[in-house]
Design a protein around this motif. Sequence first.
Motif, PDB file in Angstrom:
ATOM      1  N   MET A 197      11.862  10.361  -7.913  1.00 48.87           N
ATOM      2  CA  MET A 197      13.287  10.679  -7.277  1.00 48.87           C
ATOM      3  C   MET A 197      13.930   9.737  -6.424  1.00 48.87           C
ATOM      4  N   VAL A 198      12.960   9.801  -5.495  1.00 45.83           N
ATOM      5  CA  VAL A 198      13.923   9.240  -4.716  1.00 45.83           C
ATOM      6  C   VAL A 198      14.350   7.593  -5.127  1.00 45.83           C
ATOM      7  N   GLN A 199      13.196   6.741  -5.405  1.00 46.41           N
ATOM      8  CA  GLN A 199      13.630   5.609  -6.219  1.00 46.41           C
ATOM      9  C   GLN A 199      15.341   5.845  -7.117  1.00 46.41           C
ATOM     10  N   ALA A 200      15.320   6.944  -7.301  1.00 47.36           N
ATOM     11  CA  ALA A 200      16.554   7.204  -8.516  1.00 47.36           C
ATOM     12  C   ALA A 200      17.679   7.259  -7.163  1.00 47.36           C
ATOM     13  N   PHE A 201      17.129   8.089  -6.630  1.00 45.52           N
ATOM     14  CA  PHE A 201      18.166   8.164  -5.164  1.00 45.52           C
ATOM     15  C   PHE A 201      18.917   7.229  -5.045  1.00 45.52           C
ATOM     16  N   SER A 202      17.955   6.465  -4.690  1.00 46.33           N
ATOM     17  CA  SER A 202      18.291   5.309  -3.406  1.00 46.33           C
ATOM     18  C   SER A 202      19.468   4.281  -4.308  1.00 46.33           C
ATOM     19  N   GLU A 203      19.280   4.949  -5.773  1.00 49.90           N
ATOM     20  CA  GLU A 203      19.760   3.596  -6.943  1.00 49.90           C
ATOM     21  C   GLU A 203      21.482   4.232  -6.624  1.00 49.90           C
ATOM     22  N   ALA A 204      21.546   5.150  -6.125  1.00 43.52           N
ATOM     23  CA  ALA A 204      22.927   6.150  -6.299  1.00 43.52           C
ATOM     24  C   ALA A 204      24.104   4.992  -6.295  1.00 43.52           C
ATOM     25  N   LEU A 205      25.441   4.818  -6.653  1.00 43.99           N
ATOM     26  CA  LEU A 205      26.004   3.850  -5.949  1.00 43.99           C
ATOM     27  C   LEU A 205      27.816   4.716  -6.028  1.00 43.99           C
ATOM     28  N   TYR A 206      28.365   4.081  -4.830  1.00 45.76           N
ATOM     29  CA  TYR A 206      29.680   5.221  -4.920  1.00 45.76           C
ATOM     30  C   TYR A 206      30.913   4.449  -5.265  1.00 45.76           C
ATOM     31  N   LEU A 207      31.472   4.635  -5.793  1.00 43.86           N
ATOM     32  CA  LEU A 207      33.090   3.529  -5.473  1.00 43.86           C
ATOM     33  C   LEU A 207      34.090   4.466  -5.401  1.00 43.86           C
ATOM     34  N   GLY A 208      35.022   3.734  -4.318  1.00 38.78           N
ATOM     35  CA  GLY A 208      36.846   4.715  -4.034  1.00 38.78           C
ATOM     36  C   GLY A 208      37.416   3.622  -4.613  1.00 38.78           C
ATOM     37  N   VAL A 209      38.719   4.001  -4.872  1.00 45.31           N
ATOM     38  CA  VAL A 209      39.076   3.440  -5.688  1.00 45.31           C
ATOM     39  C   VAL A 209      40.580   3.693  -5.440  1.00 45.31           C
ATOM     40  N   ASP A 210      41.277   3.126  -4.559  1.00 44.01           N
ATOM     41  CA  ASP A 210      42.921   2.644  -4.310  1.00 44.01           C
ATOM     42  C   ASP A 210      43.458   2.546  -5.391  1.00 44.01           C
ATOM     43  N   GLY A 211      44.205   3.132  -5.747  1.00 43.56           N
ATOM     44  CA  GLY A 211      45.383   2.069  -6.697  1.00 43.56           C
ATOM     45  C   GLY A 211      46.894   2.523  -6.360  1.00 43.56           C
ATOM     46  N   GLY A 212      47.114   1.287  -6.171  1.00 41.47           N
ATOM     47  CA  GLY A 212      48.927   1.635  -5.617  1.00 41.47           C
ATOM     48  C   GLY A 212      49.958   0.774  -6.635  1.00 41.47           C
ATOM     49  N   GLY A 213      51.387   0.961  -6.041  1.00 43.98           N
ATOM     50  CA  GLY A 213      52.216   0.174  -7.444  1.00 43.98           C
ATOM     51  C   GLY A 213      51.779  -1.241  -7.388  1.00 43.98           C
ATOM     52  N   SER A 214      51.310  -1.722  -5.941  1.00 44.20           N
ATOM     53  CA  SER A 214      51.249  -3.128  -6.005  1.00 44.20           C
ATOM     54  C   SER A 214      49.601  -3.777  -6.066  1.00 44.20           C
ATOM     55  N   ARG A 215      49.284  -3.147  -5.470  1.00 46.51           N
ATOM     56  CA  ARG A 215      47.527  -4.095  -5.673  1.00 46.51           C
ATOM     57  C   ARG A 215      46.810  -2.572  -5.691  1.00 46.51           C
ATOM     58  N   CYS A 216      45.717  -2.900  -5.707  1.00 42.64           N
ATOM     59  CA  CYS A 216      44.414  -1.790  -5.949  1.00 42.64           C
ATOM     60  C   CYS A 216      43.024  -1.758  -5.632  1.00 42.64           C
ATOM     61  N   ARG A 217      42.880  -1.619  -4.241  1.00 44.93           N
ATOM     62  CA  ARG A 217      41.371  -2.074  -3.742  1.00 44.93           C
ATOM     63  C   ARG A 217      40.557  -0.913  -3.993  1.00 44.93           C
ATOM     64  N   VAL A 218      38.826  -1.681  -3.778  1.00 45.80           N
ATOM     65  CA  VAL A 218      37.801  -0.638  -3.909  1.00 45.80           C
ATOM     66  C   VAL A 218      37.141  -1.048  -3.077  1.00 45.80           C
ATOM     67  N   ARG A 219      36.481  -0.044  -2.721  1.00 40.08           N
ATOM     68  CA  ARG A 219      35.339   0.142  -1.850  1.00 40.08           C
ATOM     69  C   ARG A 219      33.644   0.349  -2.208  1.00 40.08           C
ATOM     70  N   LEU A 220      32.729  -0.366  -2.417  1.00 41.48           N
ATOM     71  CA  LEU A 220      31.654  -0.066  -2.700  1.00 41.48           C
ATOM     72  C   LEU A 220      30.797   0.688  -2.107  1.00 41.48           C
ATOM     73  N   GLN A 221      29.865   1.431  -2.269  1.00 42.39           N
ATOM     74  CA  GLN A 221      28.774   2.798  -1.276  1.00 42.39           C
ATOM     75  C   GLN A 221      27.282   2.432  -1.694  1.00 42.39           C
ATOM     76  N   ASP A 222      26.456   2.420  -1.120  1.00 39.34           N
ATOM     77  CA  ASP A 222      24.723   2.849  -1.917  1.00 39.34           C
ATOM     78  C   ASP A 222      24.900   4.480  -1.344  1.00 39.34           C
ATOM     79  N   ALA A 223      24.533   5.084  -1.266  1.00 40.82           N
ATOM     80  CA  ALA A 223      23.962   6.396  -1.499  1.00 40.82           C
ATOM     81  C   ALA A 223      23.448   7.252  -0.038  1.00 40.82           C
ATOM     82  N   GLN A 224      23.434   5.619   1.054  1.00 44.09           N
ATOM     83  CA  GLN A 224      23.003   6.439   2.347  1.00 44.09           C
ATOM     84  C   GLN A 224      24.624   6.238   2.847  1.00 44.09           C
ATOM     85  N   GLY A 225      26.053   5.702   2.561  1.00 46.72           N
ATOM     86  CA  GLY A 225      27.069   5.337   2.470  1.00 46.72           C
ATOM     87  C   GLY A 225      27.388   3.709   3.124  1.00 46.72           C
TER      88      GLY A 225
END
Lengths: 298, 298
Positions: free
Chosen positions: A1-29
């Motif tokens: 369980m702990v192992q699975a949780f630590s493996e979760a990833l979060y991706l934030g995407v800001d897609g605009g008209g001129s470019r797209c930016r993304v930021r990747l975080q682990d479960a702890q932010g």
Amino acid sequence: MVQAFSEALYLGVDGGGSRCRVRLQDAQGRPLGEGSGGPANIRLGLDVAWDSLMTATQAALAQAGLGQDALGRITAGLGLAGIVTADDTVRVMERATVFGSVAVASDSHTACLGAFAGEDGGIQIIGTGSSGYAIIGGKGHSVGGWGFPLSEKASAAALGRDAIRAALEASDGLAPRTALTDAVMARFGSAAAIVDWSETARPTDYGTFSPLAFDHAALGDPVAVELVQRIAGDCGRFVRHLVAMGAPKVCLAGGVAPHILPWLPQGVTQCLATPRGDALAGALLLARQVASRGDVDA
Amino acid sequence: MVQAFSEALYLGVDGGGSRCRVRLQDAQGRPLGEGSGGPANIRLGLDVAWDSLMTATQAALAQAGLGQDALGRITAGLGLAGIVTADDTVRVMERATVFGSVAVASDSHTACLGAFAGEDGGIQIIGTGSSGYAIIGGKGHSVGGWGFPLSEKASAAALGRDAIRAALEASDGLAPRTALTDAVMARFGSAAAIVDWSETARPTDYGTFSPLAFDHAALGDPVAVELVQRIAGDCGRFVRHLVAMGAPKVCLAGGVAPHILPWLPQGVTQCLATPRGDALAGALLLARQVASRGDVDA
């Protein structure tokens, strides 16, 4: 369980008209990587937007030292320009099956989430175009943003266009010549050159004349002052409307926002707040909302 | 000598953005034939405009029972939309060597010549777009007509666009809903449908909403009245400017002109005159001017 949780990833995407930016975080932010790509406004076509989004995502994965197999562990929060209808959301969701799970919203929604760290508030974007958005009781409400030339008020495109209009009216003798109208005309050389230019000019092209208007307004040029006051007045009207809808405070965003501040009508500044986070922070919040709730009001 | 004189032919050409009309006369001014073709605005490309012009000319020659050999006997007066610069005139002249002799002017110039039978006066065209023109001391002066979206004031395109804007603002809660804004929204079904539509909408498409605005203004709809008063005010400003430049009187022309008359600001009607002839009459006058003088101020 702990192992699975630590493996979760979060991706934030800001897609605009001129470019797209993304930021990747682990479960702890903790930040793992960032990336960017080309335009991701879905009105340019979902293929174009998706290409940009995946380019940015691959860059972030590489920075994090992760491979393709990590995609399935990602919960992605996508804030994309051009999301207007429920059908738009569905089309993007169908395309996004490469991720483990996904939430889709307009870039206004994620910008507003970021600015108020998930709490209620409003955002008024004043860039090439303009659009307003408010999250009230956790639910999103869009105002304006219908595109040039139908709802461009309080935008760089409108200010630039109005400056060019004023230059043409001055050249026709219909309106006074000032330093601003002379400066606009000097950029083109002649009124006929403006006509040629306008045949292919896009809102961003009009927007390139907005700094000229701000600069001359600061020097007191009467035409420039009138034009800047008009878009500042429209901006103030939009901000007050978001507050009247129920947004406790409003953040200004977009490239024109810092320039318009000194010109806002009295009483508007009291409605404003400083953003607590950017659109990527908002997109990551959106991803965490879907991970915890399994749905999202956007 | 008498024989040669009787063989002289005059062709008047009125080339607009949607069609090209021509009228053929003999030396005594007797009508020999008319014809029409497609769009002849040279901004669509000189090839397109010339095709339309020759289609119309062939039709007029056929109606007159004349063959290709008559082309060399023709003195043509060409009034073409999209003539802005001296270079435009030269390009058309170079193309027009099929005629015996030729004079080139903007369609505004020939419309003004026709309206005042060659005397001084002004013309304010209020159609899909708007433009003003004055002939003062025999010399032409153009005002406005720089195209949508830079100088569309007092036009069907502006009125229609403003009606759609008002409908979007009403749907956002930024402005009042009225019978007009409801009628506009009913045509589209939703605000999102307007965004889709606007991506390809041309000025003529915006113009199709102008009758809706006039109809509702006549019934007292407050938004419609405000929008119609705005374009009527701009029209009045343009008319007064032509008079201030030296035009003794001004004729209104274009599809919107009859509808705007009851809304003109006080004092404007006294500046107006009824046209004495149409744009084809003006183009024929232009042809006769070049035949008698060998040059023309246009």
